[in-house]
Motif scaffolding. Structure first.
Motif, mmCIF file in Angstrom:
data_model
loop_
_atom_site.group_PDB
_atom_site.id
_atom_site.type_symbol
_atom_site.label_atom_id
_atom_site.label_comp_id
_atom_site.label_asym_id
_atom_site.label_seq_id
_atom_site.Cartn_x
_atom_site.Cartn_y
_atom_site.Cartn_z
ATOM 1 N N VAL A 21 0.496 -1.270 -0.069
ATOM 2 C CA VAL A 21 0.299 -0.492 0.054
ATOM 3 C C VAL A 21 1.138 1.075 -0.003
ATOM 4 C CG1 VAL A 21 -1.644 1.061 0.941
ATOM 5 C CG2 VAL A 21 -1.930 -0.919 0.798
ATOM 6 N N VAL A 33 4.446 10.091 3.527
ATOM 7 C CA VAL A 33 4.105 8.733 3.671
ATOM 8 C C VAL A 33 5.301 8.175 4.316
ATOM 9 C CG1 VAL A 33 2.541 6.910 4.194
ATOM 10 C CG2 VAL A 33 1.556 8.891 2.589
ATOM 11 N N SER A 34 5.311 7.576 5.644
ATOM 12 C CA SER A 34 6.824 7.268 5.929
ATOM 13 C C SER A 34 6.504 5.603 6.332
ATOM 14 C CB SER A 34 7.486 8.328 7.308
ATOM 15 O OG SER A 34 6.509 8.462 8.514
ATOM 16 N N ASP A 35 5.390 5.375 6.547
ATOM 17 C CA ASP A 35 5.030 4.450 7.211
ATOM 18 C C ASP A 35 3.528 3.771 6.921
ATOM 19 O OD1 ASP A 35 5.972 1.584 7.877
ATOM 20 O OD2 ASP A 35 5.739 2.207 9.885
ATOM 21 N N VAL A 36 3.272 2.695 6.625
ATOM 22 C CA VAL A 36 1.992 1.910 6.812
ATOM 23 C C VAL A 36 1.794 0.974 7.098
ATOM 24 C CG1 VAL A 36 -0.254 1.151 4.438
ATOM 25 C CG2 VAL A 36 1.578 2.994 4.096
ATOM 26 N N ARG A 37 0.997 0.667 8.674
ATOM 27 C CA ARG A 37 0.648 -0.750 8.672
ATOM 28 C C ARG A 37 -0.586 -1.150 8.321
ATOM 29 N NH1 ARG A 37 4.993 -3.710 10.092
ATOM 30 N NH2 ARG A 37 3.945 -4.700 12.541
ATOM 31 N N ILE A 38 -0.489 -2.334 8.080
ATOM 32 C CA ILE A 38 -2.664 -2.279 7.808
ATOM 33 C C ILE A 38 -2.698 -3.894 9.849
ATOM 34 C CG2 ILE A 38 -3.728 -3.155 6.373
ATOM 35 C CD1 ILE A 38 -2.482 -2.024 4.303
#
Lengths: 82, 82
Positions: A21, A33-38
């Motif tokens: 993502v 955006v530096s990080d995405v966690r789902i």
């Protein structure tokens, strides 16, 4: 009573879905955006009599994989639009 | 800045995953659960400069399927353990 359970990967566990993502967001031109966690959100409608212990047991036995996931429980005001 | 996006099926849209979890909870002996809905939680780490409009655009273009899903955005205090 509405209960919201948030299940997320433990810190340090690789999140390929989040990485995909993140990559897609960059591809769409979203910078910064530096990080995405789902994770998962599970909304339960339970009896008022349901104890916190019962909800914990639901999480541990079924809703979360305790090996790689953490969960948190939020009780929602039933007056709140869910 | 940490932003939590919750994506859930619109009211009225069938949630087979939620139904399966509901059935499993009953099978495990948890009574008193009247409804289960399952959604996604997406946690973004974004620049402080990121606007609400940009986050909305991310949701509409990629994170949520606006045909069958709704989303809500919560900004988290960065001091809060996420």
């Amino acid at each position: 009573m509405k209960v919201r359970i948030l299940v997320r990967l433990k810190p340090g566990v690789l999140d390929p879905q989040g990485r995909a993502v993140h990559h897609s967001l960059e591809g769409l031109g979203f910078d910064g955006v530096s990080d995405v966690r789902i994770g998962r959100m599970i909304e339960l409608d339970v009896d008022e009599a349901t104890t916190d212990e019962a909800i914990d047991q639901m999480c541990r036995q079924l809703l979360a994989n305790m090996v790689i996931e953490d969960y948190s429980v939020e009780k929602l005001n039933t007056a709140e639009p869910a």
